[in-house]
Design an enzyme around this catalytic site. Structure first.
Site, PDB file in Angstrom:
ATOM      1  N   ARG A  30      53.255  29.359  32.043  1.00 48.35           N
ATOM      2  CA  ARG A  30      53.796  30.531  31.353  1.00 48.35           C
ATOM      3  C   ARG A  30      54.660  30.112  30.170  1.00 48.35           C
ATOM      4  O   ARG A  30      54.295  30.289  29.017  1.00 48.35           O
ATOM      5  CB  ARG A  30      54.597  31.390  32.341  1.00 48.35           C
ATOM      6  CG  ARG A  30      54.915  32.812  31.847  1.00 48.35           C
ATOM      7  CD  ARG A  30      56.139  32.895  30.953  1.00 48.35           C
ATOM      8  NE  ARG A  30      57.357  32.435  31.589  1.00 48.35           N
ATOM      9  CZ  ARG A  30      58.501  32.261  30.932  1.00 48.35           C
ATOM     10  NH1 ARG A  30      58.580  32.511  29.640  1.00 48.35           N
ATOM     11  NH2 ARG A  30      59.580  31.797  31.560  1.00 48.35           N
ATOM     12  N   ASP A  31      55.786  29.488  30.443  1.00 50.45           N
ATOM     13  CA  ASP A  31      56.720  29.106  29.387  1.00 50.45           C
ATOM     14  C   ASP A  31      56.114  28.066  28.457  1.00 50.45           C
ATOM     15  O   ASP A  31      56.409  28.046  27.261  1.00 50.45           O
ATOM     16  CB  ASP A  31      58.003  28.573  30.036  1.00 50.45           C
ATOM     17  CG  ASP A  31      59.140  28.417  29.047  1.00 50.45           C
ATOM     18  OD1 ASP A  31      59.085  29.029  27.972  1.00 50.45           O
ATOM     19  OD2 ASP A  31      60.094  27.692  29.365  1.00 50.45           O
ATOM     20  N   HIS A 224      67.416  25.049  34.086  1.00 49.31           N
ATOM     21  CA  HIS A 224      66.256  25.034  33.199  1.00 49.31           C
ATOM     22  C   HIS A 224      66.667  24.306  31.914  1.00 49.31           C
ATOM     23  O   HIS A 224      67.243  24.904  31.010  1.00 49.31           O
ATOM     24  CB  HIS A 224      65.831  26.474  32.896  1.00 49.31           C
ATOM     25  CG  HIS A 224      64.576  26.605  32.103  1.00 49.31           C
ATOM     26  ND1 HIS A 224      63.455  27.231  32.593  1.00 49.31           N
ATOM     27  CD2 HIS A 224      64.255  26.213  30.847  1.00 49.31           C
ATOM     28  CE1 HIS A 224      62.501  27.214  31.670  1.00 49.31           C
ATOM     29  NE2 HIS A 224      62.973  26.610  30.597  1.00 49.31           N
ATOM     30  N   HIS A 226      66.057  21.865  28.501  1.00 53.59           N
ATOM     31  CA  HIS A 226      65.164  21.374  27.464  1.00 53.59           C
ATOM     32  C   HIS A 226      65.637  19.984  27.044  1.00 53.59           C
ATOM     33  O   HIS A 226      66.821  19.671  27.159  1.00 53.59           O
ATOM     34  CB  HIS A 226      65.156  22.318  26.261  1.00 53.59           C
ATOM     35  CG  HIS A 226      64.391  23.585  26.513  1.00 53.59           C
ATOM     36  ND1 HIS A 226      63.467  24.092  25.632  1.00 53.59           N
ATOM     37  CD2 HIS A 226      64.391  24.445  27.562  1.00 53.59           C
ATOM     38  CE1 HIS A 226      62.949  25.210  26.108  1.00 53.59           C
ATOM     39  NE2 HIS A 226      63.495  25.448  27.286  1.00 53.59           N
ATOM     40  N   CYS A 257      60.659  27.459  22.644  1.00 51.45           N
ATOM     41  CA  CYS A 257      61.112  28.847  22.648  1.00 51.45           C
ATOM     42  C   CYS A 257      60.739  29.456  21.307  1.00 51.45           C
ATOM     43  O   CYS A 257      61.197  28.982  20.263  1.00 51.45           O
ATOM     44  CB  CYS A 257      62.620  28.941  22.864  1.00 51.45           C
ATOM     45  SG  CYS A 257      63.211  30.652  22.792  1.00 51.45           S
ATOM     46  N   ASN A 266      60.298  21.729  27.312  1.00 51.82           N
ATOM     47  CA  ASN A 266      61.012  21.745  28.578  1.00 51.82           C
ATOM     48  C   ASN A 266      61.051  20.347  29.181  1.00 51.82           C
ATOM     49  O   ASN A 266      60.286  19.454  28.802  1.00 51.82           O
ATOM     50  CB  ASN A 266      60.277  22.665  29.563  1.00 51.82           C
ATOM     51  CG  ASN A 266      60.339  24.117  29.179  1.00 51.82           C
ATOM     52  OD1 ASN A 266      61.400  24.719  29.170  1.00 51.82           O
ATOM     53  ND2 ASN A 266      59.187  24.698  28.858  1.00 51.82           N
TER      54      ASN A 266
END
Length: 322
Positions: A30-31, A224, A226, A257, A266
């Site tokens: 997804r991300d 989460h 990065h 993002c 990520n």
């Protein structure tokens, strides 16, 4: 043929101060894929999720029920989610829902876990949701309420917890305040996002301490990170020392993002698993299968994986074959 010495690496050195097991919340499908310029075919996405599950990942964020205008790469959510739902009955498949319409779509397809996406700063709330922080939380409140009423598990993502590209330093008390509102709203889990990768271990420790003092303990939190400045693993280790046992990561280091141009990928799931393996922390993930999956996806995307572990292991395999 004898087994190469590197097959036994990394050497396991257990730290009793760390959790015995960590649950990896895999966000690559997804991300990661939502940031791709080219459309990834639905069948490739479905196989990606299936391969990730085969590698031992038990929580795989499948897709997002946002308007296709905003995230065209995930416009196939209605087609993708039933495929993976039916193929992987024992796997947790959370989906992102930005509003009540997104929740309706997720409920119609039998989703059991959803996530909302808030911001700790006004600038990012405006860029990402075209709302103030208060307006965004007001929009999420009925979404979370309805989701809970339907028996769903709800995750609250919180972006810009450690720095904002427009506002710079984000006060810790500001982050804590939004976390408390998400918790009071009914979110089961809060994922603390280092959206532009500027966190350092001391900052992570300070925020987790402040949250604990506010009554939001580590068992309710995920992190989460990065890896913009190469700090993601150090920050993760700091979070583990504070008792956090859920870590977001993306297979192959995919993602960034779309609303924060300085954000790079990520934390790579393979890099995380390598570190956790060395610490003797259980994840249930087969690193070889996971690496092969990320290398396979990198081939579909037409570029090498940014994960250092993927590069090291696939490079070693290529050298052995030659």
């Amino acid at each position: 043929m004898s087994t190469p010495p590197t097959a036994a690496l990394p050497m396991v050195v257990r730290d009793p101060a760390l959790p015995a097991r960590v649950r990896i919340h895999e966000v690559g499908a997804r991300d990661g894929l939502q940031n791709e310029q080219a459309q990834v075919p639905t069948e490739v996405k479905a196989e990606f999720v299936t391969r990730l599950a085969a590698a031992g990942l038990t929580t795989i964020e499948a897709t997002s029920f946002v308007h296709p205008k905003w995230v065209p790469q995930l416009a196939d959510a209605e087609e993708l989610f039933p495929r993976v739902r039916d193929a992987l009955p024992g796997i947790r498949l959370p989906v992102l829902v930005p509003n009540e319409r997104g929740l309706d779509r997720a409920l119609a397809l039998g989703a059991r876990e959803v996530a909302v996406f808030a911001s700790a700063t006004e600038s990012f709330a405006k860029a990402n949701l075209n709302r103030t922080v208060d307006e965004a939380l007001a929009m999420f409140a009925p979404v979370v309420t309805r989701a809970v009423e339907h028996g769903l598990t709800v995750r609250g993502y919180l972006s810009m917890c450690f720095g904002d590209p427009w506002e710079g330093v984000v006060p810790i008390e500001q982050v804590v305040a939004v976390c408390r509102r998400l918790a009071e709203m009914g979110c089961d889990e809060l994922s603390l996002g280092d959206t532009i990768g500027t966190a350092t271990p001391g900052h992570v420790s300070a925020l987790l301490t402040a949250l604990a003092e506010a009554g939001i303990g580590s068992r309710r939190l995920a992190v989460h990170f990065h890896d913009t400045y190469g700090q993601a693993l150090a920050n993760t280790l700091t979070a583990l020392r504070h008792g956090v046992t859920t870590v977001d990561a993306s297979a192959g280091g995919l993602g960034g993002c779309p609303y924060a141009k300085s954000a790079t990928g990520n934390l790579a799931t393979e890099d995380l698993v390598w570190m956790l393996n060395g610490l003797g922390i259980e994840t249930g993930v087969d690193l070889g299968l996971l690496t092969a999956t990320s290398a396979w996806m990198a081939g579909h995307l037409g570029r090498p994986s940014p994960s250092r572990t993927v590069r090291a292991l696939t490079g070693a395999a290529s050298h052995k074959e030659s």
